[in-house]
Design an enzyme around this catalytic site. Structure first.
Site, PDB file in Angstrom:
ATOM      1  N   ASP A   9      53.767  66.584 -12.154  1.00  0.00           N
ATOM      2  CA  ASP A   9      53.940  65.768 -10.952  1.00  0.00           C
ATOM      3  C   ASP A   9      52.950  64.609 -10.874  1.00  0.00           C
ATOM      4  O   ASP A   9      53.275  63.535 -10.353  1.00  0.00           O
ATOM      5  CB  ASP A   9      53.885  66.620  -9.681  1.00  0.00           C
ATOM      6  CG  ASP A   9      52.641  67.495  -9.568  1.00  0.00           C
ATOM      7  OD1 ASP A   9      51.716  67.356 -10.404  1.00  0.00           O
ATOM      8  OD2 ASP A   9      52.583  68.323  -8.635  1.00  0.00           O
ATOM      9  N   THR A  54      47.428  68.512  -2.099  1.00  0.00           N
ATOM     10  CA  THR A  54      46.587  69.707  -2.187  1.00  0.00           C
ATOM     11  C   THR A  54      45.430  69.444  -3.137  1.00  0.00           C
ATOM     12  O   THR A  54      44.286  69.818  -2.887  1.00  0.00           O
ATOM     13  CB  THR A  54      47.415  70.908  -2.660  1.00  0.00           C
ATOM     14  OG1 THR A  54      48.462  71.155  -1.722  1.00  0.00           O
ATOM     15  CG2 THR A  54      46.551  72.154  -2.781  1.00  0.00           C
ATOM     16  N   ASN A 105      40.463  65.691 -11.874  1.00  0.00           N
ATOM     17  CA  ASN A 105      40.922  66.548 -10.780  1.00  0.00           C
ATOM     18  C   ASN A 105      39.827  66.658  -9.736  1.00  0.00           C
ATOM     19  O   ASN A 105      38.672  66.957 -10.066  1.00  0.00           O
ATOM     20  CB  ASN A 105      41.251  67.951 -11.300  1.00  0.00           C
ATOM     21  CG  ASN A 105      42.568  68.020 -12.009  1.00  0.00           C
ATOM     22  OD1 ASN A 105      42.789  67.302 -12.968  1.00  0.00           O
ATOM     23  ND2 ASN A 105      43.439  68.899 -11.560  1.00  0.00           N
ATOM     24  N   GLY A 131      58.261  72.547  -1.722  1.00  0.00           N
ATOM     25  CA  GLY A 131      59.148  71.890  -2.663  1.00  0.00           C
ATOM     26  C   GLY A 131      60.147  71.029  -1.915  1.00  0.00           C
ATOM     27  O   GLY A 131      60.497  71.322  -0.762  1.00  0.00           O
ATOM     28  N   ARG A 132      60.586  69.941  -2.570  1.00  0.00           N
ATOM     29  CA  ARG A 132      61.529  69.026  -1.940  1.00  0.00           C
ATOM     30  C   ARG A 132      62.578  68.605  -2.956  1.00  0.00           C
ATOM     31  O   ARG A 132      62.280  68.488  -4.160  1.00  0.00           O
ATOM     32  CB  ARG A 132      60.802  67.784  -1.426  1.00  0.00           C
ATOM     33  CG  ARG A 132      59.808  68.086  -0.316  1.00  0.00           C
ATOM     34  CD  ARG A 132      58.748  67.028  -0.184  1.00  0.00           C
ATOM     35  NE  ARG A 132      57.939  66.896  -1.398  1.00  0.00           N
ATOM     36  CZ  ARG A 132      56.958  67.728  -1.746  1.00  0.00           C
ATOM     37  NH1 ARG A 132      56.673  68.759  -0.976  1.00  0.00           N
ATOM     38  NH2 ARG A 132      56.269  67.543  -2.857  1.00  0.00           N
ATOM     39  N   ALA A 180      52.123  72.582  -4.701  1.00  0.00           N
ATOM     40  CA  ALA A 180      51.493  73.887  -4.572  1.00  0.00           C
ATOM     41  C   ALA A 180      51.811  74.583  -3.255  1.00  0.00           C
ATOM     42  O   ALA A 180      51.624  75.789  -3.131  1.00  0.00           O
ATOM     43  CB  ALA A 180      49.974  73.739  -4.718  1.00  0.00           C
TER      44      ALA A 180
END
Length: 520
Positions: free
Chosen positions: A263, A285, A322, A21-22, A18
């Protein structure tokens, strides 16, 4: 000791979170270790296979506010993925395949010409406020859970689409295909439209009991059901880079794979547990705490506890919940920076260590913390409403957040045990959040059990493992987990003294009372 290395073909994983990015290249390396005496390979040498991962690209993922809506910068994400592919080749790697994993629920809509209809909404956009209650009233919460298996979260795809229909969005009438975020990005690279199974199960539109899209529910809510492609399992080959993309990047065609594209499920596939019965926490996150199951658990107790059943690799399901996660601390940090107070996360952790312990607690999952304008003020308001001391410094805020998360982890872990009838020896923590050692320590204290922390890049590693299995370099995921154990050492956290345990037990009682009082 002599050491030789044999390199196998590599694969490329994009792990989009969120906030960033990698891109990682992953390759299996066989290390031949000679006899300690130095006699060499002919005198008792052995080979150890390991997974070597190399970060080749990293980029921020910052949403964009346009008018009254919050959007993902999807064109930027595509550009950065292309940059990552190019960088991998420029660094001398020749990846056989590539796969993308991202957060769940969000999507783009394509028209009959295959063109994107507008910019995809961000899951924190306010369009879905009140939609959970409205859809539950129309459908009934029992049926809604039975036919989705998900906890009622306002950002689920179901509520986003219902909000669009209610607002009269013309995009739904023009749409021919809905593609979830990783599938949308793969489409831009290949021209092929697929829906990967683990992502499908995050939508609220997939019926886990029947293993199919819930067309009846969609039609009742005015959502077109024909726009959803049939789900494909993790490890499916989507296609190759188009000729146009290859020409643009100056690279040869490579295969694009649908990994476990959610993910969370990629991370779960990389948890190095020694037992088939284990609990894990993906920390970032968001925090997602769960356990792997052979099939979904759709009981009234699961509905009452508001857990989700999300699909995993090899047809498994994961009973999970979550939890708001480090988002709360990230937003405090952002607000302080706006006000001219700049702290690194390392500085905030150090300040938290110095703050008074277990002084103030919050319920991290109170929806007031979902996307407030001013997170520190929202925490102050919560404390005033619950008659607690209001944090007065960044260190006090950070300690409050981290301790509250750890106590919430205990609560959810114990709920998972009640629902499954299992008893977990401890908790496996993976993901970027485990770099916050204070959070790991607090978690061990709160749950009163061992915490195994690692690997940090679990989502990318799970993505790589699925690709390597698809390419025939791993016979199964168990072989992949053996690679993970050999390649990424764990850090173990144990509960401390009896005195400390007593203080945390008392804090947990306060935490549970807080939750009950705020529901009254």
């Amino acid at each position: 000791m002599s050491s030789e290395q044999q390199h196998f073909p590599c694969v490329l994983a994009f792990d989009l979170g969120a906030s960033s990015g990698r891109a990682f290249v992953g390759e299996i390396i066989s290390e031949r270790l000679g006899d300690p005496s130095g006699a060499g390979a002919d005198n008792g040498s052995s080979s150890v296979r390991k997974l070597n991962i190399i970060e080749v690209h990293r980029f921020p993922n910052v949403p964009v506010q346009i008018g009254g809506h919050l959007y993902w910068d999807t064109p930027m994400l595509l550009r950065e993925i292309k940059t990552g592919i190019r960088k991998a080749f420029q660094a001398g790697y020749r990846p056989e395949s590539c796969a993308i994993d991202t957060w769940g629920v969000d999507f783009g809509l394509l028209d009959r010409n295959g063109e994107l209809l507008g910019i995809p909404y961000h899951y924190r956009d306010r369009q879905t406020e009140g939609m959970v209650e409205e859809v539950s009233a129309l459908v009934g919460p029992e049926r809604l859970f039975r036919e989705s298996g998900l906890q009622f979260m306002p950002f689920n795809t179901l509520y986003q689409l219902y909000a669009m229909r209610k607002a009269g969005s013309p995009k739904l009438d023009l749409a021919e295909t809905l593609l979830l975020t990783p599938d949308l990005l793969s489409y831009f690279l290949t021209g092929r439209r697929v829906c990967e199974f683990t992502m499908a199960t995050t939508t609220g539109l997939f019926d886990p009991g029947r293993g199919a899209w819930n067309a009846t529910l969609m039609e009742e809510l005015g959502i077109p059901s024909a726009i959803l492609p049939d789900p494909v399992p993790p490890g499916t080959e989507i296609g190759e880079l188009t000729a146009e993309v290859c020409a643009e990047l100056g690279v040869p065609p490579i295969k694009i794979i649908a990994a476990a594209s959610h993910d969370t499920e990629s991370a779960a596939a990389a948890v190095p547990a020694d037992s088939p019965t284990f609990a894990y926490l993906v920390s970032g996150t968001w925090s997602l705490l769960g356990t792997q199951m052979a099939k979904p658990l759709l009981t009234s107790e699961v509905l009452e506890r508001q857990f989700s059943n999300e699909g995993g690799v090899d047809g498994t399901y994961h009973l999970l919940k979550n939890i708001m996660g480090l988002w709360i601390l990230q937003e405090c940090k952002r607000k302080w920076e706006q006000d001219g107070e700049v702290y690194s996360f390392a500085e905030l952790v150090l300040l938290a260590e110095q703050a008074e312990p277990l002084r103030t607690l919050i319920d991290p999952d109170d929806l007031r913390f979902m996307n407030p304008v001013d997170m520190p003020e929202e925490i102050r308001a919560y404390c005033r409403e619950t008659g607690q001391p209001v944090p007065e410094s960044p260190g006090a805020f950070a300690r409050c957040i981290l301790e509250s998360l750890a106590l919430r982890y205990r609560q959810v872990l114990e709920q998972a045990e009640e629902l499954t009838g299992l008893r977990f020896a401890g908790l496996h923590m993976v993901g970027g959040g485990i770099q916050n050692e204070l959070l790991c320590r607090f978690t061990a204290e709160a749950i009163g059990r061992r915490v195994w922390a690692g690997p940090v890049e679990a989502s990318a590693i799970g993505n790589l493992l699925v690709q390597l299995r698809t390419g025939g370099w791993l016979k199964d995921l168990q072989e992949g987990l053996a690679l993970v154990k050999a390649s990424f050492p764990l850090r173990i956290y144990e509960p401390e003294s009896e005195e400390s345990q007593s203080a945390w037990a008392a804090a947990y009682e306060r935490f549970e009372r807080l939750g009950r009082s705020m529901k009254c």
